[in-house]
Enzyme design. Structure first.
Site, PDB file in Angstrom:
ATOM      1  N   TYR A 138      51.828  34.026 -11.888  1.00  0.00           N
ATOM      2  CA  TYR A 138      52.472  35.214 -11.297  1.00  0.00           C
ATOM      3  C   TYR A 138      52.216  35.249  -9.785  1.00  0.00           C
ATOM      4  O   TYR A 138      53.143  35.400  -8.980  1.00  0.00           O
ATOM      5  CB  TYR A 138      51.913  36.469 -11.978  1.00  0.00           C
ATOM      6  N   ASP A 178      70.063  45.003 -14.638  1.00  0.00           N
ATOM      7  CA  ASP A 178      68.936  44.687 -15.521  1.00  0.00           C
ATOM      8  C   ASP A 178      69.441  43.796 -16.649  1.00  0.00           C
ATOM      9  O   ASP A 178      70.631  43.777 -16.958  1.00  0.00           O
ATOM     10  CB  ASP A 178      68.318  45.976 -16.097  1.00  0.00           C
ATOM     11  N   ILE A 179      68.499  43.088 -17.264  1.00  0.00           N
ATOM     12  CA  ILE A 179      68.870  42.215 -18.379  1.00  0.00           C
ATOM     13  C   ILE A 179      69.197  43.044 -19.633  1.00  0.00           C
ATOM     14  O   ILE A 179      69.895  42.591 -20.522  1.00  0.00           O
ATOM     15  CB  ILE A 179      67.760  41.175 -18.640  1.00  0.00           C
ATOM     16  N   ASP A 190      71.450  38.740 -16.442  1.00  0.00           N
ATOM     17  CA  ASP A 190      70.208  37.992 -16.276  1.00  0.00           C
ATOM     18  C   ASP A 190      70.109  37.566 -14.801  1.00  0.00           C
ATOM     19  O   ASP A 190      71.072  37.027 -14.249  1.00  0.00           O
ATOM     20  CB  ASP A 190      70.282  36.763 -17.190  1.00  0.00           C
ATOM     21  N   ILE A 191      68.954  37.800 -14.201  1.00  0.00           N
ATOM     22  CA  ILE A 191      68.783  37.484 -12.776  1.00  0.00           C
ATOM     23  C   ILE A 191      68.906  35.970 -12.520  1.00  0.00           C
ATOM     24  O   ILE A 191      69.145  35.534 -11.390  1.00  0.00           O
ATOM     25  CB  ILE A 191      67.428  38.044 -12.245  1.00  0.00           C
ATOM     26  N   GLY A 201      66.167  44.524 -11.950  1.00  0.00           N
ATOM     27  CA  GLY A 201      65.031  44.910 -12.806  1.00  0.00           C
ATOM     28  C   GLY A 201      64.890  46.425 -12.830  1.00  0.00           C
ATOM     29  O   GLY A 201      63.784  46.971 -12.884  1.00  0.00           O
TER      30      GLY A 201
END
Ligand code: SER
Length: 339
Positions: free
Chosen positions: A153, A34-35, A53-54, A10
Site C-alpha cells: 500500500y 465507483d466500482i 472500474d478505475i 472511489g
C-alpha cells in the site's frame, strides 16, 4: 459563472461519503465514480454517477470527456491491510488505476486545452521506519524522510505520488513541444476517523473500530499493542484539507505532496477517552504481529509545516475536540437505541 465540476473516484468510500456532501454544499457540480452502485445515503449530493472500474481506461477517458471535470479527487484505492492480502490486485488498482486516470486526464485536457487539478490522498504509509527504536526517537517526520515503505500500500501510494508529479512536470520530457495539463496535488493523511462510517481494510482501523464498537455497548479486542502511537485526524478535517488544497492558487504551492497532521495518540489513550463515556465496555489487547509491524513502521508524528505555510492548513479538531465535540456525540446519536 458556471459551476465547477468535481469528479470523485472511489466515491462510496469513507472519505467520499463526507467529501460529496461538502462539495455539493460548496456549490460544485458533483460527479461520482465507483466500482459499485452509489450508496443511496450519498446519492442526494451528486449530479451524476458512473459505475466503473478505475482500471478500465477507456471508460475513464470517456467519462472525463463527458463530465468535463475541473477537479478530480482520486480516492479509489485498496487500504493497507486489504492490499497486503492481494498485493498484485492492490498494485493494479492503486498504481495502474492512477496511471490510467492521469493518462486519460492528460489526453482529455490536452484536447480541451484546459488544466485539470488532480487531488490525491496519499498516506503516512509511504513512510517506513526501520524499527520501533527509530520510531520512538524520530521527531516530527518531514515529507522527505524515511520514504522506504514496507507495505505494498505504501509503495503504491509513493509511486502514485511520483506518477502525478511526472505527469505535471516531466511527461514526455524528450519532446520540447509537449504540453502538460495536469495540476497534481497530494496530501499524506494520518489515520482518519469518521463518526459516520467504519473503514475496511486499513491498519489504523483499530481506532475507529474501537470507538464504534464501544459505542454499541460491546467490548473491543485491539489488534495492536496499547502503547502503539499513530497520528490521526477527524474526518471533517480531512475533508477540509482536500477542499482547501484543491482551491489554493497554484502559485502558492511550493511542492506537490504535503503532510497534513492533527494529533497523535496511543491505542490506550483512545480506549481511555471512549471508556469514560461508555464505562460498561472494555478494551483488550491481542496484537496481530503483521499488523503491529505495519503500524510500528509508520511515524508517530508528522511534520506539516509546509502545508501550514503554503496554503494555510490547520486542523479544526485536536484530540480533545475530536472526541468530545465530534466522535462521542455523533457515535452516541448513531447507535442510540441499539444497546
Ligand atoms: N488508514 C490507512 C490504512 O490504515 C493509512 O493510510 O491503510
Amino acid at each position: 459563472m458556471d459551476k465547477k465540476v468535481a469528479l470523485v473516484t472511489g466515491a462510496n468510500g469513507e472519505v467520499g461519503h463526507l467529501l460529496l456532501d461538502r462539495l455539493a454544499s460548496k456549490g460544485y457540480e458533483v460527479i461520482a465514480l465507483d466500482i459499485k452502485e452509489i450508496d443511496p445515503a450519498i446519492s442526494i449530493f451528486i449530479n451524476k454517477s458512473y459505475k466503473t472500474d478505475i482500471t478500465d481506461e477507456a471508460s475513464i477517458e470517456s467519462i472525463l470527456k463527458e463530465a468535463k471535470p475541473d477537479i478530480v479527487f482520486h480516492l479509489a484505492a485498496y487500504l493497507s491491510t486489504a492490499a497486503e492480502k492481494d498485493p498484485d490486485l492492490a498494485h493494479h488498482v492503486n498504481v495502474d488505476g492512477t496511471l490510467y486516470l492521469l493518462r486519460s486526464a492528460q489526453r482529455y485536457s490536452f484536447e480541451a486545452k484546459k488544466k485539470i487539478i488532480i487531488v490525491f490522498p496519499s498516506s503516512i504509509a509511504v513512510y517506513g521506519l526501520p524499527d520501533l527504536t527509530t520510531k520512538n526517537s524520530a521527531s516530527f517526520v518531514s515529507e522527505t524522510q524515511f520514504t522506504t515503505p514496507i507495505t505494498i500500500y505504501g509503495i503504491t501510494k509513493l509511486h502514485a505520488e511520483n506518477l502525478g508529479i511526472y505527469f505535471e512536470k516531466y511527461y514526455k520530457l524528450l519532446n520540447p513541444q509537449q504540453e502538460r495539463y495536469i495540476d497534481f496535488r497530494a496530501l499524506r493523511f494520518p489515520g482518519l476517523i469518521s463518526a459516520m462510517t467504519i473503514p475496511s481494510g486499513g491498519t489504523s482501523d483499530y481506532a475507529p473500530e474501537m470507538i464504534h464498537t464501544l459505542a454499541q455497548g460491546q467490548n473491543y479486542e485491539s489488534f495492536v499493542r496499547e502503547d502503539t502511537i499513530l497520528p490521526f485526524m477527524a474526518m471533517p478535517d480531512a475533508i477540509k484539507a482536500l477542499t482547501l488544497i484543491a482551491e489554493t492558487p497554484k502559485e502558492k504551492l511550493s511542492q506537490n505532496v504535503y503532510n497534513v497532521s492533527s494529533f497523535s495518540i496511543s491505542a490506550a489513550e483512545i480506549a481511555q477517552m471512549v471508556i469514560k463515556v461508555f464505562p460498561e465496555t472494555m478494551v483488550g489487547y491481542n496484537p496481530d504481529p503483521a499488523r503491529q509491524k505495519i503500524v510500528d513502521s509508520w511515524p508517530a508524528n508528522i511534520n506539516d509545516t509546509s502545508a501550514r505555510r503554503d496554503w494555510g492548513w490547520f486542523p479544526d479538531f485536536d484530540a480533545k475536540k475530536t472526541f468530545e465535540n465530534y466522535l462521542i456525540p455523533e457515535v452516541t446519536k448513531k447507535y442510540s437505541g441499539q444497546k
